[in-house]
Structure formats: C-alpha cells, structure tokens
Design an enzyme around this catalytic site. Structure first.
Site, PDB file in Angstrom:
ATOM      1  N   CYS A   9       0.821  -1.206   0.000  1.00  0.00           N
ATOM      2  CA  CYS A   9       0.000   0.000   0.000  1.00  0.00           C
ATOM      3  C   CYS A   9       0.860   1.264   0.000  1.00  0.00           C
ATOM      4  O   CYS A   9       1.974   1.266   0.522  1.00  0.00           O
ATOM      5  CB  CYS A   9      -0.898  -0.008   1.246  1.00  0.00           C
ATOM      6  SG  CYS A   9      -2.293   1.108   1.088  1.00  0.00           S
ATOM      7  N   ASP A 132      -6.914  -4.252  10.486  1.00  0.00           N
ATOM      8  CA  ASP A 132      -5.733  -3.411  10.706  1.00  0.00           C
ATOM      9  C   ASP A 132      -5.634  -3.060  12.189  1.00  0.00           C
ATOM     10  O   ASP A 132      -6.606  -3.219  12.942  1.00  0.00           O
ATOM     11  CB  ASP A 132      -5.901  -2.126   9.875  1.00  0.00           C
ATOM     12  CG  ASP A 132      -4.598  -1.401   9.601  1.00  0.00           C
ATOM     13  OD1 ASP A 132      -3.543  -1.801  10.136  1.00  0.00           O
ATOM     14  OD2 ASP A 132      -4.646  -0.410   8.842  1.00  0.00           O
TER      15      ASP A 132
HETATM   16  O1  LIG Z   1      -0.832   4.515   4.507  1.00  0.00           O
HETATM   17  C1  LIG Z   1      -1.370   5.606   4.715  1.00  0.00           C
HETATM   18  O2  LIG Z   1      -0.738   6.659   4.675  1.00  0.00           O
HETATM   19  C2  LIG Z   1      -2.821   5.660   5.045  1.00  0.00           C
HETATM   20  C3  LIG Z   1      -3.425   6.883   5.204  1.00  0.00           C
HETATM   21  C4  LIG Z   1      -4.762   6.981   5.507  1.00  0.00           C
HETATM   22  C5  LIG Z   1      -5.509   5.840   5.687  1.00  0.00           C
HETATM   23  C6  LIG Z   1      -4.926   4.594   5.539  1.00  0.00           C
HETATM   24  C7  LIG Z   1      -3.579   4.487   5.218  1.00  0.00           C
HETATM   25  N1  LIG Z   1      -2.998   3.244   5.074  1.00  0.00           N
HETATM   26  C8  LIG Z   1      -3.788   2.067   5.134  1.00  0.00           C
HETATM   27  C9  LIG Z   1      -3.180   0.780   4.744  1.00  0.00           C
HETATM   28  O3  LIG Z   1      -3.814  -0.017   4.053  1.00  0.00           O
HETATM   29  C10 LIG Z   1      -1.887   0.362   5.341  1.00  0.00           C
HETATM   30  O4  LIG Z   1      -1.242  -0.462   4.427  1.00  0.00           O
HETATM   31  C11 LIG Z   1      -2.186  -0.409   6.624  1.00  0.00           C
HETATM   32  O5  LIG Z   1      -2.748   0.475   7.555  1.00  0.00           O
HETATM   33  C12 LIG Z   1      -0.891  -1.001   7.227  1.00  0.00           C
HETATM   34  O6  LIG Z   1       0.046   0.008   7.409  1.00  0.00           O
HETATM   35  P1  LIG Z   1       1.455  -0.308   8.107  1.00  0.00           P
HETATM   36  O7  LIG Z   1       1.202  -0.616   9.526  1.00  0.00           O
HETATM   37  O8  LIG Z   1       2.249   0.925   7.900  1.00  0.00           O
HETATM   38  O9  LIG Z   1       2.033  -1.470   7.360  1.00  0.00           O
END
Ligand SMILES: O=C(O)c1ccccc1NCC(=O)[C@H](O)[C@H](O)COP(=O)(O)O
Length: 212
Positions: A9, A132
C-alpha cells in the site's frame, strides 16, 4: 511457495509499481488522503495505474470520501477495488459498492475483542475486510502507522468474506503473523519503506518472499 496474496500500500512512483509487480505482489494500493505522506493526486494515480501490469490489482484507498471525490477518482483511474479506511458505515459501504460496481474492501481497526463485532457487520456488505491495527487516538493517519495489534485476537477465527491482515507487518514478522492467524492475504505499507512515503524495492521483495 504458498498462495499468500500480498498488498503493498501507498505506492507513489512508477518504479514502486514495477518493484511491487516484480516481487509478485497481488495488489497495489494508492492512497488518497491529503495528510498522508503517501497521498497521490488523481493524475499521479492514473499514471501509476496505467503502468501496472495485468494481474496486479489496483486498489484506491480513501477515508470518508464524498461522492464527488470518489466519482473523480473512479472516472480517471483504472481500478480493481476500493478500500474504505474511514468511518464509512455498512450502509455507505453497500451504497458505494453498488454506485461504482467495484469490489469494496472495508478496513476495520482492531485493538481489543470489542472491535470484532463491528467487523462482523461489515462482512455482510463488503467484498473483503482489511483487519488493521486501530490507530492511536491522536494519530493523524487512520492507517499506515506501522503499529501491530494482538494477532491472537483474530487467530483461528473464520469470517464470511476474504480478509487481509495489516498493521506493523515487516519481512521479519510476517511469517509468524500468518502462522498465528492463518491469514491468506497480508497488507503492508510502512514496513517496506526507507522513510515515510518512500518505498524500498529490496524491502518489498523481502516482504513478499517472507510472506510466502
Ligand atoms: O498509509 C497511509 O498513509 C494511510 C493513510 C490513511 C488511511 C490509511 C492508510 N494506510 C492504510 C493501509 O492499508 C496500510 O497499508 C495499513 O494500515 C498497514 O500500514 P502499516 O502498519 O504501515 O504497514
């Protein structure tokens, strides 16, 4: 090699898309949230989506977006899925699914057992669920914070829909997370970055390999 499907993502460049495809990920996520370091304009997202090879599913992530915003995204960017990462209720999920004719994945933040009930409601209307970590109360971002939740909360559970595990995953912990939860799909953002919003091709490849 297993059949685990990986979503990377927050891609921001055509090189990111190439790295994700080369690593063998199944989904590429494009973030439309102005406060995020991963935010894309619609024009940039279109360029990235057009660069994606056949077989790499293109996912648009929005947060409580209104119809006008979503209309503009869907009209310009060739997409395979919408990811709703805000406070969209089940009726709104159903409405958007029918409005755009695209599969919808609803993200649900989990911190404790009490958060799992809401999750069930979304399985009745969404095509997929993204489980999540719940963001901290003062967080600027509702996701992409690199935080894990207690994976034992979803271990051995069965849901009505396909689901993805997300939150604080890295190449170092994803195999254990899959083993514990039996997830068949995983999602990562900050765990494959060298700095906020900057994806790292080597970390992407290592993550996909570790997940499999
Ligand atoms: O990634 C972002 O900046 C974001 C911003 C606003 C809403 C959601 C967002 N990300 C969501 C995702 O799908 C991420 O991949 C997921 O939360 C996992 O993130 P991480 O813990 O950094 O791998």
């Amino acid at each position: 090699m297993s059949d685990i499907r990986v979503k990377i993502c927050g891609l921001r460049t055509v090189a990111d898309v190439a790295a994700v495809a080369a690593a063998g990920a199944a989904y590429a996520g494009f973030v439309f949230f102005a406060k995020s370091p991963r935010h894309l304009t619609i024009d940039s997202a279109r360029e990235l989506a057009l660069a994606a090879p056949v077989g790499l599913a293109k996912v648009a992530l929005t947060v409580d977006a209104d119809d006008a915003t979503l209309d503009a995204i869907v009209a310009a960017v060739p997409l395979d899925m919408l990811q709703l990462h805000g406070h969209e209720n089940p009726d709104r999920v159903a409405e958007l699914r029918s409005r755009y004719g695209l599969p919808v994945m609803k993200a649900v933040g989990v911190a404790d057992e009490g958060d799992l009930a809401a999750l069930f409601d979304y399985t009745l209307v969404a095509d997929q669920i993204l489980i999540d970590a719940k963001p901290p109360k003062d967080a600027v971002l509702p996701g992409g914070n690199g935080l894990s939740f207690d994976w034992r909360l979803v271990a051995q559970r069965r849901w009505l829909r396909p689901w993805m595990l997300a939150g604080g995953l890295t190449a170092a912990n994803v195999a254990e997370a899959i083993r514990l939860t039996n997830a068949r799909q995983v999602d990562v953002s900050s765990g494959v970055e060298s700095a906020p919003g900057v994806k790292d091709a080597a970390r992407i490849a290592a993550f996909v390999q570790a997940a499999r």
